[in-house]
Design an enzyme around this catalytic site. Structure first.
Site, PDB file in Angstrom:
ATOM      1  N   ASP A 228       0.883  -1.167   0.000  1.00 45.54           N
ATOM      2  CA  ASP A 228       0.000   0.000   0.000  1.00 45.54           C
ATOM      3  C   ASP A 228       0.918   1.213   0.000  1.00 45.54           C
ATOM      4  O   ASP A 228       2.145   1.071  -0.077  1.00 45.54           O
ATOM      5  CB  ASP A 228      -0.953  -0.025   1.215  1.00 45.54           C
ATOM      6  CG  ASP A 228      -2.284   0.653   0.905  1.00 45.54           C
ATOM      7  OD1 ASP A 228      -2.264   1.833   0.495  1.00 45.54           O
ATOM      8  OD2 ASP A 228      -3.336   0.009   1.051  1.00 45.54           O
TER       9      ASP A 228
ATOM     10  N   GLU B 109     -10.145   3.034  -4.733  1.00 44.36           N
ATOM     11  CA  GLU B 109      -9.825   4.437  -4.422  1.00 44.36           C
ATOM     12  C   GLU B 109      -8.765   5.034  -5.344  1.00 44.36           C
ATOM     13  O   GLU B 109      -7.834   5.690  -4.876  1.00 44.36           O
ATOM     14  CB  GLU B 109      -9.356   4.533  -2.951  1.00 44.36           C
ATOM     15  CG  GLU B 109     -10.405   4.072  -1.974  1.00 44.36           C
ATOM     16  CD  GLU B 109      -9.947   4.094  -0.505  1.00 44.36           C
ATOM     17  OE1 GLU B 109     -10.760   4.484   0.332  1.00 44.36           O
ATOM     18  OE2 GLU B 109      -8.797   3.716  -0.222  1.00 44.36           O
TER      19      GLU B 109
ATOM     20  N   HIS C 286      -2.901   3.389  -4.480  1.00 42.75           N
ATOM     21  CA  HIS C 286      -2.234   2.919  -3.260  1.00 42.75           C
ATOM     22  C   HIS C 286      -0.846   2.374  -3.613  1.00 42.75           C
ATOM     23  O   HIS C 286      -0.440   1.301  -3.163  1.00 42.75           O
ATOM     24  CB  HIS C 286      -3.082   1.858  -2.545  1.00 42.75           C
ATOM     25  CG  HIS C 286      -4.337   2.428  -1.958  1.00 42.75           C
ATOM     26  ND1 HIS C 286      -4.329   3.328  -0.917  1.00 42.75           N
ATOM     27  CD2 HIS C 286      -5.643   2.258  -2.287  1.00 42.75           C
ATOM     28  CE1 HIS C 286      -5.580   3.683  -0.612  1.00 42.75           C
ATOM     29  NE2 HIS C 286      -6.396   3.053  -1.443  1.00 42.75           N
TER      30      HIS C 286
END
Ligand code: ACM
Ligand code: ZN
Length: 523
Positions: free
Chosen positions: A148, A293, A219
């Site tokens: 991440d 995201e 990420h």
């Protein structure tokens, strides 16, 4: 009522008890190297192979003169022994086991638990402890979030900087989403490929499949700190210590959630090389690419990304991500694996239907619901039930226990498309064993029951009674756990304090976690 979680598919309680002891002998058609009990022909516990049973199914018959188990696989036999472990309470008490006849098999094939090791790194021994706990609760998929923004945690031999640079950060965000507090200091850790093999084998012995997640194209900040050419603009950044929330944009980019460029072939070469090495380490027929995201701002400004949109007649950046995912999907397929991604990836109109989606978003998602109702496979991790990073004040235990896929738009006739359920242990605010245990227990028991037990047996009061009987195991396992008395307490200096009571062994503690209230809907 049998003192057993998850409750079995079918059971009949009979008169009498059988006294199990540490010396009770076992005779088994299976190898069962994890079972320490003595073996012998004159055994009290007989384990027989019955190929007619399905993979994880077993029967367990406790009579006053002995115990009989049948299963078709080693895993089924172990599950029977895990049930016997709880029923006999051999590690807690005198081994008096109620006579009963159990026929048991799981509701869902995917009974998952995730661990985010990017935000906090727990290490091999803690992961094995996690796997032991999953095994006890008959969970069978360990979803390992290995990369991440805040840390890359898996050795990739072709790209050594991923761990030399990407596994280290110089500060760590503390105290919750609504603050910008950081503590300075080196934070680091990663798994070598040998460590990974060791963990995958440890899990395999316990009937657990390990599914790696390499989160992309967003990420990706830790990878981009190591190799800045992965971005649309080649901007040198550090591995961020912020987890998100209130931190302002710097240089027009979100340092804490950076996105790879979709328009450079070098991105694909990198990703394919990483996939080659990762796939060689994990035998699961799945590969998780996250896909959640993804900010679109860099792609919107990047001539190379825009060129891909034009040349491929894509509608927008959603479809650009779909195009990226499909290329990765083809590559993963060539390795005999299916791609998994979080449900945002379904907003692309052009996505391959072999993709497995994982439904996490707090809001209902029409794309996800259309996907599962049109034959797409789905893993259910809906936020209010399965985000185990949240405090119990926000998401009480009942949220997990009373979960049903139908509440998220899965039509009954399409339940076959739901592979199963999974708990998510994000670790932005979980920095060690104490909090990990607290957030996990007793949610893992509720998850286990949702994942394993027949839906028509779901009964909150019955579960709570069995959970009370389970509690002595926390002590024998050395695990903290939350009790019910969780409350939100107004604090004059802050929005809220969230009070959680929990037990460390048998010492009653009260702690204040996440001093600031975490807004609903935020992770
Ligand atoms: C997620 O929580 N971003 C999958
Ligand atoms: Zn680009």
């Amino acid at each position: 009522m049998l003192a057993l979680i998850p409750s079995p598919f079918e059971c009949e309680i009979q008169q009498g008890n059988y006294k199990l002891t540490q010396n009770s002998k076992v005779k088994s058609d299976f190898e069962l190297s994890l079972l320490k009990a003595p073996r012998g022909e004159d055994a009290e516990i007989v384990i027989e192979k019955n190929p007619a049973l399905s993979q994880e199914e077993y029967t367990l018959d406790v009579h006053s003169d002995g115990i009989k188990i049948t299963a078709s696989t080693q895993t089924g036999a172990y599950y029977a022994l895990q049930s016997l472990r709880q029923l006999s309470r051999i590690e807690l008490a005198d081994g008096e086991t109620p006579c009963c006849s159990i026929k048991d098999k799981p509701r869902f094939q995917w009974r998952g638990l995730q661990l985010d090791e990017s935000r906090h790194f727990f290490g091999k021994e803690e992961v094995k402890r996690y796997l032991d706990y999953m095994f006890m609760m008959k969970l069978n998929v360990f979803h390992w979030h290995l990369t991440d923004d805040q840390g890359w945690r898996i050795e990739i031999k072709k790209y050594p900087l991923l761990t030399e640079i990407g596994s280290k950060r110089e500060e760590t965000h503390v105290d919750g989403w609504r603050t910008t507090h950081v503590v300075k200091g080196r934070y680091e850790g990663y798994y070598t490929q040998e460590d990974i093999k060791d963990i995958v084998e440890y899990a395999r012995q316990r009937g657990i499949m390990v599914v790696p997640e390499i989160d992309m194209p967003a990420h990706f900040a830790a990878a981009m700190a190591a190799y800045p050419w992965l971005g649309c603009r080649e901007i040198k950044t550090e591995v961020p210590g912020y987890f998100g929330g209130r931190v302002p944009l710097s240089r027009g980019i979100r340092d804490w959630n950076r996105t790879a460029c979709m328009g450079k072939e070098s991105t694909f070469e990198f990703v394919f090389n990483v996939i080659d090495e990762v796939c060689a380490l994990f035998d699961a027929p799945y590969f998780h690419i996250g896909g959640d995201e993804a900010p679109r701002n860099e792609w919107k400004k990047c001539p190379l990304c825009q060129k891909v949109i034009q040349e491929n007649h894509l509608n927008n950046e959603d479809d650009l991500q779909g195009w990226f995912n499909n290329r990765i999907c083809e590559y993963v397929k060539s390795k005999g694996k299916r791609l998994i991604g979080w449900n945002e990836i379904l907003s692309a109109k052009n996505l391959d239907h072999s993709v497995v989606a994982q439904y996490w978003t707090p809001k209902r998602d029409k794309h996800a619901e259309r996907y599962v109702n049109s034959g797409g496979n789905m893993i259910m991790s809906n936020h209010k039930s399965f985000y185990f990073d949240m405090t119990y004040a926000q998401y009480p235990l009942k949220n997990t226990y009373e979960y049903s896929p139908e509440k998220f738009g899965v039509e009954s006739r399409n339940m076959k498309n739901v592979l199963g359920v999974e708990g998510e242990m994000w670790t932005e605010w979980i920095d060690g064993r104490e909090k990990l245990d607290l957030n996990l227990s007793p949610r893992i028991q509720a998850l286990s029951e949702v994942a394993w037990s027949p839906e028509n047996k779901s009964d909150w009061n019955d579960f709570k009674a069995r959970l009370d009987l389970f509690k002595p195991f926390y002590k024998s396992l050395g695990r903290n756990y939350a009790v019910d008395s969780v409350s939100l307490v107004k604090n004059p200096f802050d929005r809220f304090y969230i009070k959680n009571k929990f037990y460390r062994g048998d010492t009653h503690l009260e702690v204040k976690l996440n001093k600031k209230f975490i807004a609903k809907g935020e992770k």
